[in-house]
Design a protein around this motif. Structure first.
Motif, PDB file in Angstrom:
ATOM      1  N   THR A 213     -10.927  10.302  -3.804  1.00 17.83           N
ATOM      2  CA  THR A 213     -10.870   9.396  -3.121  1.00 17.83           C
ATOM      3  C   THR A 213     -11.604   9.662  -1.843  1.00 17.83           C
ATOM      4  O   THR A 213     -12.039   8.691  -1.054  1.00 17.83           O
ATOM      5  N   ASP A 214     -11.524  10.757  -1.458  1.00 17.10           N
ATOM      6  CA  ASP A 214     -11.774  11.342   0.020  1.00 17.10           C
ATOM      7  C   ASP A 214     -11.222  10.630   1.041  1.00 17.10           C
ATOM      8  O   ASP A 214     -11.577  10.541   2.205  1.00 17.10           O
ATOM      9  N   ALA A 215      -9.873  10.114   0.605  1.00 14.79           N
ATOM     10  CA  ALA A 215      -8.938   9.331   1.563  1.00 14.79           C
ATOM     11  C   ALA A 215      -8.730  10.499   2.732  1.00 14.79           C
ATOM     12  O   ALA A 215      -8.571  11.622   2.478  1.00 14.79           O
ATOM     13  N   PRO A 216      -8.268   9.797   4.062  1.00 13.42           N
ATOM     14  CA  PRO A 216      -8.340   8.418   4.293  1.00 13.42           C
ATOM     15  C   PRO A 216      -9.729   7.791   4.316  1.00 13.42           C
ATOM     16  O   PRO A 216      -9.927   6.530   4.714  1.00 13.42           O
ATOM     17  N   ASP A 217     -10.885   8.601   3.892  1.00 16.77           N
ATOM     18  CA  ASP A 217     -12.383   7.837   4.408  1.00 16.77           C
ATOM     19  C   ASP A 217     -12.653   7.405   3.003  1.00 16.77           C
ATOM     20  O   ASP A 217     -11.946   7.370   1.913  1.00 16.77           O
ATOM     21  N   MET A 218     -13.933   6.859   2.942  1.00 16.74           N
ATOM     22  CA  MET A 218     -14.666   6.245   1.886  1.00 16.74           C
ATOM     23  C   MET A 218     -13.823   5.241   1.105  1.00 16.74           C
ATOM     24  O   MET A 218     -13.611   5.169  -0.071  1.00 16.74           O
ATOM     25  N   PRO A 219     -13.435   4.328   1.812  1.00 18.19           N
ATOM     26  CA  PRO A 219     -12.676   3.130   1.156  1.00 18.19           C
ATOM     27  C   PRO A 219     -13.474   2.398   0.248  1.00 18.19           C
ATOM     28  O   PRO A 219     -14.711   2.286   0.336  1.00 18.19           O
ATOM     29  N   LEU A 220     -12.735   1.635  -0.679  1.00 13.85           N
ATOM     30  CA  LEU A 220     -13.452   0.652  -1.780  1.00 13.85           C
ATOM     31  C   LEU A 220     -14.061  -0.372  -1.253  1.00 13.85           C
ATOM     32  O   LEU A 220     -13.724  -0.723  -0.157  1.00 13.85           O
ATOM     33  N   SER A 221     -14.940  -1.007  -2.004  1.00 15.90           N
ATOM     34  CA  SER A 221     -15.780  -2.186  -1.403  1.00 15.90           C
ATOM     35  C   SER A 221     -14.673  -3.376  -1.035  1.00 15.90           C
ATOM     36  O   SER A 221     -13.566  -3.497  -1.927  1.00 15.90           O
ATOM     37  N   GLY A 222     -14.647  -4.146  -0.008  1.00 14.58           N
ATOM     38  CA  GLY A 222     -13.982  -5.145   0.413  1.00 14.58           C
ATOM     39  C   GLY A 222     -12.730  -4.412   1.356  1.00 14.58           C
ATOM     40  O   GLY A 222     -11.834  -5.317   1.790  1.00 14.58           O
ATOM     41  N   GLU A 223     -12.470  -3.227   1.381  1.00 18.36           N
ATOM     42  CA  GLU A 223     -11.377  -2.463   2.367  1.00 18.36           C
ATOM     43  C   GLU A 223     -12.126  -1.875   3.347  1.00 18.36           C
ATOM     44  O   GLU A 223     -11.241  -0.985   4.037  1.00 18.36           O
ATOM     45  N   GLN A 224     -13.354  -2.010   3.733  1.00 17.25           N
ATOM     46  CA  GLN A 224     -13.858  -1.243   4.843  1.00 17.25           C
ATOM     47  C   GLN A 224     -12.987  -1.589   6.042  1.00 17.25           C
ATOM     48  O   GLN A 224     -12.597  -2.440   6.536  1.00 17.25           O
ATOM     49  N   GLY A 225     -13.082  -0.168   6.651  1.00 20.32           N
ATOM     50  CA  GLY A 225     -12.154  -0.442   8.119  1.00 20.32           C
ATOM     51  C   GLY A 225     -10.649  -0.227   7.608  1.00 20.32           C
ATOM     52  O   GLY A 225      -9.937   0.238   8.520  1.00 20.32           O
ATOM     53  N   GLY A 226     -10.424  -0.049   6.693  1.00 20.88           N
ATOM     54  CA  GLY A 226      -9.086   0.374   6.088  1.00 20.88           C
ATOM     55  C   GLY A 226      -8.869   1.779   5.815  1.00 20.88           C
ATOM     56  O   GLY A 226      -9.850   2.528   5.581  1.00 20.88           O
ATOM     57  N   ARG A 227      -7.547   2.287   5.716  1.00 20.25           N
ATOM     58  CA  ARG A 227      -7.324   3.436   5.202  1.00 20.25           C
ATOM     59  C   ARG A 227      -7.259   3.735   3.525  1.00 20.25           C
ATOM     60  O   ARG A 227      -6.594   2.870   3.035  1.00 20.25           O
ATOM     61  N   ASN A 228      -8.340   4.580   3.331  1.00 21.43           N
ATOM     62  CA  ASN A 228      -8.181   4.662   1.931  1.00 21.43           C
ATOM     63  C   ASN A 228      -7.027   5.624   1.239  1.00 21.43           C
ATOM     64  O   ASN A 228      -6.233   6.433   2.296  1.00 21.43           O
ATOM     65  N   SER A 229      -6.740   5.609  -0.020  1.00 22.70           N
ATOM     66  CA  SER A 229      -5.394   6.223  -0.155  1.00 22.70           C
ATOM     67  C   SER A 229      -5.541   6.903  -1.844  1.00 22.70           C
ATOM     68  O   SER A 229      -6.443   6.120  -2.348  1.00 22.70           O
ATOM     69  N   PRO A 230      -4.915   8.029  -2.008  1.00 23.72           N
ATOM     70  CA  PRO A 230      -4.854   8.557  -3.513  1.00 23.72           C
ATOM     71  C   PRO A 230      -4.239   7.427  -4.510  1.00 23.72           C
ATOM     72  O   PRO A 230      -4.729   7.482  -5.763  1.00 23.72           O
ATOM     73  N   GLU A 231      -3.646   6.480  -4.099  1.00 29.83           N
ATOM     74  CA  GLU A 231      -3.240   5.341  -4.849  1.00 29.83           C
ATOM     75  C   GLU A 231      -4.407   4.544  -5.460  1.00 29.83           C
ATOM     76  O   GLU A 231      -4.257   3.862  -6.375  1.00 29.83           O
ATOM     77  N   ASN A 232      -5.769   4.767  -4.852  1.00 31.08           N
ATOM     78  CA  ASN A 232      -6.594   3.895  -5.414  1.00 31.08           C
ATOM     79  C   ASN A 232      -7.318   4.758  -6.396  1.00 31.08           C
ATOM     80  O   ASN A 232      -8.366   4.198  -6.948  1.00 31.08           O
ATOM     81  N   LEU A 233      -6.926   5.964  -6.929  1.00 33.56           N
ATOM     82  CA  LEU A 233      -7.631   6.681  -7.896  1.00 33.56           C
ATOM     83  C   LEU A 233      -7.811   6.000  -9.376  1.00 33.56           C
ATOM     84  O   LEU A 233      -8.849   6.072 -10.072  1.00 33.56           O
ATOM     85  N   PRO A 234      -6.726   5.295  -9.619  1.00 31.29           N
ATOM     86  CA  PRO A 234      -6.760   4.592 -10.971  1.00 31.29           C
ATOM     87  C   PRO A 234      -7.839   3.557 -11.011  1.00 31.29           C
ATOM     88  O   PRO A 234      -8.585   3.116 -12.089  1.00 31.29           O
TER      89      PRO A 234
END
Length: 266
Positions: A213-234
């Motif tokens: 994920t590179d969290a908290p960076d590299m958010p998915l499309s549509g979530e720019q500016g937000g905090r990325n999370s290991p929850e997004n791995l799936p």
């Protein structure tokens, strides 16, 4: 189906308020492990402490290219950092639950002011330590894939490694694989503009792919500016399955095995 986040800055302050709760949610979604990269010497004990506090959290030791200009890099300083690494590794092994599984995040970056010669010297330092400690290397490479490939042909990481947040052509990907690297695939593939990277990860051997994920960076499309999370791995795994026209089960099983193989996990 187990997932492993091979690159997550879970020690960053962005997670201080809810780290434990977030990790519990990620585990409930199938995330069974994550790797916290090293970025600078003062952060290494923090990453180690986090690895002992959270089950299935691992860490690496290294100096991120962005931090090179913020620390001393003379030979005596580098010798001291290497000594710090050896002490942390000895302490880690003595715990009976070793959690340090890589060297890095090392690498090269053309978007920073640090001279490329100095960056290459630090890359060599990391490679030599990875070889000395029998560990794989985590690599940050921004607009420097050609330099990285050429350099690693001369001084190869003997225990492999991963180029995290890979973006590039199929030809470049195969050259990186040929010199012993896995490719870290993350949220970049959620962006329509990343057509070259999406086409590449659809073609490369699945046996050479890790998820991150590179969290908290590299958010998915549509979530720019937000905090990325290991929850997004799936979600990233599902995107990769769709790009490759393969089942999520196939992606998950193969990437889990890749992760175990590179990092020598039980």
């Amino acid at each position: 189906m187990p997932f492993f986040d091979s690159h997550c800055h879970f020690d960053f302050a962005e997670f201080d308020a809810d780290r434990t709760q977030l990790w519990q949610r990620a585990v409930a979604l199938g995330v069974k492990g994550l790797l916290v990269p090293g970025i600078e010497p003062v952060q290494w004990p923090v990453a180690q402490a986090l690895s002992r506090a959270l089950p299935e959290c691992y860490f690496a030791l290294g100096i991120h290219p962005w931090w090179i200009s913020k620390i001393a890099t003379d030979p005596l300083a580098l010798q001291f950092y290497a000594y710090q690494m050896s002490l942390l590794l000895d302490d880690d092994k003595a715990s009976n639950q070793p959690r340090c599984i890589a060297i890095g995040e090392a690498g090269l970056d053309k978007n920073i002011d640090t001279p490329m010669g100095q960056q290459l010297d630090l890359l060599d330092w990391h490679i030599d330590l990875a070889n000395q400690f029998h560990l794989p290397l985590i690599v940050h490479s921004v607009k420097t894939h050609n330099e990285l490939i050429a350099h690693c042909k001369k001084n190869p990481p003997l225990y492999g490694g991963v180029v995290h947040a890979f973006n590039g052509s199929y030809e470049t990907a195969m050259q990186l694989i040929d010199v012993g690297f896995y490719l870290g695939v993350g949220g970049t593939i959620s962006y329509d503009r990343a057509q070259k990277t999406r086409a590449t990860v659809a073609r490369v051997p699945l046996e050479s792919v890790l998820l991150e994920t590179d969290a908290p960076d590299m958010p998915l499309s549509g979530e720019q500016g937000g905090r990325n999370s290991p929850e997004n791995l799936p979600r990233i795994a599902q995107l990769l399955a769709e790009l490759r026209n393969e089942s999520l089960e196939t992606i998950t099983a193969s990437v889990w095995e890749n992760t175990r193989r590179l990092f020598s996990l039980a």
